[in-house]
Design an enzyme around this catalytic site. Structure first.
Site, PDB file in Angstrom:
ATOM      1  N   HIS A  47     -53.536 -16.087  14.995  1.00 19.39           N
ATOM      2  CA  HIS A  47     -52.766 -16.548  13.834  1.00 19.39           C
ATOM      3  C   HIS A  47     -53.655 -17.330  12.864  1.00 19.39           C
ATOM      4  O   HIS A  47     -53.544 -17.186  11.636  1.00 19.39           O
ATOM      5  CB  HIS A  47     -51.595 -17.407  14.325  1.00 19.39           C
ATOM      6  N   GLU A  50     -55.633 -14.884  10.868  1.00 18.48           N
ATOM      7  CA  GLU A  50     -54.800 -14.272   9.821  1.00 18.48           C
ATOM      8  C   GLU A  50     -54.759 -15.169   8.585  1.00 18.48           C
ATOM      9  O   GLU A  50     -54.875 -14.695   7.442  1.00 18.48           O
ATOM     10  CB  GLU A  50     -53.391 -14.041  10.367  1.00 18.48           C
ATOM     11  N   HIS A  51     -54.584 -16.483   8.790  1.00 17.37           N
ATOM     12  CA  HIS A  51     -54.569 -17.409   7.657  1.00 17.37           C
ATOM     13  C   HIS A  51     -55.902 -17.412   6.919  1.00 17.37           C
ATOM     14  O   HIS A  51     -55.943 -17.425   5.687  1.00 17.37           O
ATOM     15  CB  HIS A  51     -54.265 -18.823   8.157  1.00 17.37           C
ATOM     16  N   GLU A 127     -47.300 -26.073   9.851  1.00 16.32           N
ATOM     17  CA  GLU A 127     -46.436 -24.960  10.257  1.00 16.32           C
ATOM     18  C   GLU A 127     -45.913 -25.174  11.680  1.00 16.32           C
ATOM     19  O   GLU A 127     -44.747 -24.899  11.978  1.00 16.32           O
ATOM     20  CB  GLU A 127     -47.210 -23.650  10.154  1.00 16.32           C
TER      21      GLU A 127
END
Length: 420
Positions: A47, A50-51, A127
């Site tokens: 993840h 991905e960022h 997040e």
């Protein structure tokens, strides 16, 4: 509409579907590298990666990445799941080459500038905090953990804050080296697309990549268990799961039809019995999810601390009733809902490109739509009743509760009621 599937010499698969009448297209790269491919020390890094794809490359700054797509009226996005990471864009016909160039750039040439890593680390930690403050999101992570304890498939996609706080440039680069080979990628496009033109550009952008050995993920073992987090909230968030079929299991469509008739809409059993007749909740549903080697049949509801016991017992009672009381009309309605949802979803080029990528990743082919519809239509009342009986017949279960759940029934109570 026509589907075409090709493969570069290095193993990269390219699948497209032209949709006549559209002036836009969706195009993206789906990588078979998600949360379950991480070692425990890497939890959350797929993840994080991905960022970082949007934080600058060797050719473009973060702003230039955004401007390249938005200057032509398109959008670009990404997501990480437990089995894949996707980078995709939606643009007009003439801008498909630009979108593919940007996607290739952010995946193949991330800069990983130290300052940008720190900025995005802060974003991801925010997040994670937001997820913990969203009960009907985080409870599903805890349910996953209860179903697959101490396994990659049971860990959160975001990862724990303490690990995310330590990831550095070398960690991100190492994950790419391990998992981002051409054989682990599917380039998928749908809408106003030219397959041959995409093939030529894909060869130019990706053809130089060397194949890497596929690192096999740890097989899933559904074990079940209970997690209960007590917190002063307005509602108890209740989730229950049983192991369901994997993608290639013969029961995969049966499971989805079962979930639909039990908790897939306003006419479903759980909605009618628990919300409409008794007013015990606002939201209640069932869903069937599948992975490569396992699946989850999940039930969710949110209710008050005073009503959680009754809601949980009624849910179990409905599960017990299904095998012996299922009607042909219920199955027909659920089949129709499923087929309609599939066909409506395929009107979106983004949904269609994602479906193509998923099918190629699973089966290395795209089954004709008629084949899929025929498999759904073949699910009759007897098959659903048999599946419903096997689902709860002495099977392990997972339970996750969040909120004022001190007085909520536990997993042992629910399993005893199932067996009664």
């Amino acid at each position: 509409m026509s589907v075409r599937l090709d493969r570069l010499a290095n193993g990269l698969r390219i699948v497209t579907e032209a949709m006549p009448g559209l002036d836009s297209a969706a195009i993206g790269l789906w990588v078979n590298a998600g949360g379950r491919h991480e070692r425990i020390s890497q939890n959350g890094i797929a993840h994080f990666l991905e960022h970082m794809a949007f934080k600058g490359t060797e050719r473009r700054s973060a702003l230039q990445i955004a401007e390249a797509i938005e200057d032509v009226g398109g959008f670009i996005n990404a997501y990480t799941s437990r089995e894949a990471t996707a980078y995709y864009a939606r643009v007009l016909r003439d801008d498909v080459p630009l979108a593919l160039d940007v996607i290739a750039d952010i995946v193949l040439n991330p800069a990983f500038a130290p300052a940008e890593i720190e900025v995005e680390r802060g974003v991801i930690l925010q997040e994670i905090g937001q997820a913990l403050d969203t009960p009907d999101d985080v409870v599903f992570d805890w349910l996953q953990e209860a179903a697959y304890p101490d396994q990659p498939l049971g860990r959160t996609i975001l990862g724990p804050s303490e690990r995310v706080s330590r990831f550095g440039r070398a960690d991100l680069a190492a994950f790419i080296t391990e998992h981002y080979g051409p054989g682990q990628m599917v380039l998928s496009a749908a809408g106003a697309v030219d397959h041959d033109a995409i093939m030529r550009q894909a060869e130019a952008l990706f053809g130089h990549l060397s194949p890497i050995a596929c690192r096999h993920h740890e097989p899933a073992r559904f074990q079940g268990g209970e997690r209960r987090e007590i917190r002063e909230l307005e509602q108890v968030h209740f989730t229950l799961a049983f192991e369901g079929p994997a993608y290639d299991d013969k029961d995969v469509y049966t499971a989805q039809i079962y979930a639909t008739l039990l908790g897939g809409g306003m006419s479903s059993r759980l909605f009618q019995e628990i919300r409409e007749k008794r007013g015990l909740c606002y939201s209640i549903f069932a869903q069937a999810g599948a992975y490569v080697d396992t699946g989850l049949m999940t039930f969710y509801a949110g209710t008050s601390a005073e009503d959680i016991g009754q809601l949980a017992d009624l849910t179990i009672d409905e599960l017990r009733r299904v095998p012996g009381s299922l009607s042909e009309a219920e199955v027909t309605r659920a089949r129709t809902q499923m087929k309609a949802g599939l066909l409506m979803g395929l009107e979106s080029p983004t949904s269609r490109a994602e479906r193509l990528a998923r099918l190629v990743a699973i089966w290395d082919r795209v089954p004709p739509l008629g084949e899929t519809l025929a498999r759904i239509e073949a699910v009759d009342r007897a098959r659903v009743a048999d599946f419903a009986g096997r689902l709860i017949d002495g099977r392990r279960a997972a339970l996750a509760l969040y909120g004022p759940a001190a007085g909520a029934p536990g997993l042992a109570h629910l399993q005893e009621r199932l067996a009664a």
